[in-house]
Design an enzyme around this catalytic site. Sequence first.
Site, PDB file in Angstrom:
ATOM      1  N   SER A 176       0.827  -1.193   0.000  1.00 14.16           N
ATOM      2  CA  SER A 176       0.000   0.000   0.000  1.00 14.16           C
ATOM      3  C   SER A 176       0.868   1.253   0.000  1.00 14.16           C
ATOM      4  O   SER A 176       1.595   1.494  -0.954  1.00 14.16           O
ATOM      5  CB  SER A 176      -0.949  -0.046   1.198  1.00 14.16           C
ATOM      6  OG  SER A 176      -2.096   0.714   0.945  1.00 14.16           O
ATOM      7  N   LYS A 218     -20.620  17.988   7.105  1.00 11.45           N
ATOM      8  CA  LYS A 218     -19.727  18.254   8.221  1.00 11.45           C
ATOM      9  C   LYS A 218     -20.044  17.295   9.372  1.00 11.45           C
ATOM     10  O   LYS A 218     -21.202  17.041   9.679  1.00 11.45           O
ATOM     11  CB  LYS A 218     -19.897  19.703   8.694  1.00 11.45           C
ATOM     12  CG  LYS A 218     -18.824  20.163   9.662  1.00 11.45           C
ATOM     13  CD  LYS A 218     -17.466  20.211   9.007  1.00 11.45           C
ATOM     14  CE  LYS A 218     -16.404  20.741   9.965  1.00 11.45           C
ATOM     15  NZ  LYS A 218     -15.071  20.741   9.347  1.00 11.45           N
TER      16      LYS A 218
END
Length: 298
Positions: A123, A175
């Site tokens: 990764s 949010k």
Amino acid sequence: MAGTKDRFSQRHPLLFGVMMIILAMALITGVMAFFRSMGWTPGTFALSGDKIGIVHVDGMIVDSSRVVAFIRSLEDDGSVKGVLLRVNSPGGAIAPSQEIYAAVKKLNQVKPVIASYGTVAASGGYYSSCPARLIYANPGSITASIGVMAEFITVADAMEKFGIKPEVLTTGRYKGAGSPLRNLSDAQREQMLDLMQDLHDQFVDDVAEARGMNRARVAAIADGRAVSGRQAVSLGLIDRIGTQADAIDELKKEAGITGRARLVEGPVEERTFVQELMGSLKIDLSSSLHQGWSFFYK
């Protein structure tokens, strides 16, 4: 005048011995620190002024500053003719992996960079090293795992069972997504998946560019799968099967170095005197959390 029996060494032989050991270790530590600052490591002394840099990328990648700074110092050092990137990392945060990627790419334009994989270079560990001119891995090295992962924990349902109802106030519907105090809405989940897809596309784009591969070919194997070093060769993700010693031999050829060369290894881990004496317990954090969630290459 005190007799010989009053001497500290005779009255407290064990404590005196421990103090002498500590003083000896302090001297050795100081000498080793001096050698490291001069770019010397055991067995690397040579008449030639040529040096090989060895950059260690170890553990979870959560901060790139020390690695990037060391890479830049090797780039500016004219006596360093080539650099080995030694990777032992399962991945980490996205932005730091990209910063190391950019630093390796820039360095490789100035002097040869060859990567060598140890136990794992997956990764973010793979991402950060793929711009190297050549990549070596052991047959059993674990690599690839191209993909993005996000994880977080919500405790809203558990809290409600105890009669606790959390309130999360935000100025927009996206949010606070990932707050442990409330579950994701469908819109938040979709937006987060869009964000992850963009980060994934960046990963695929950079691997394809660095490796000179067709993007569709990279995308086809960018499903998070981890592969062995032997499998990675057939997939085009690395170049050769070999050890770190093999990678250094090839690097010397690329850099035009004959005979032995001095090694400059780093970044040097800043440790206290006690840590130098006794060793230290190193804890790797998987990510820096933000509002209870994080994205990282793992």
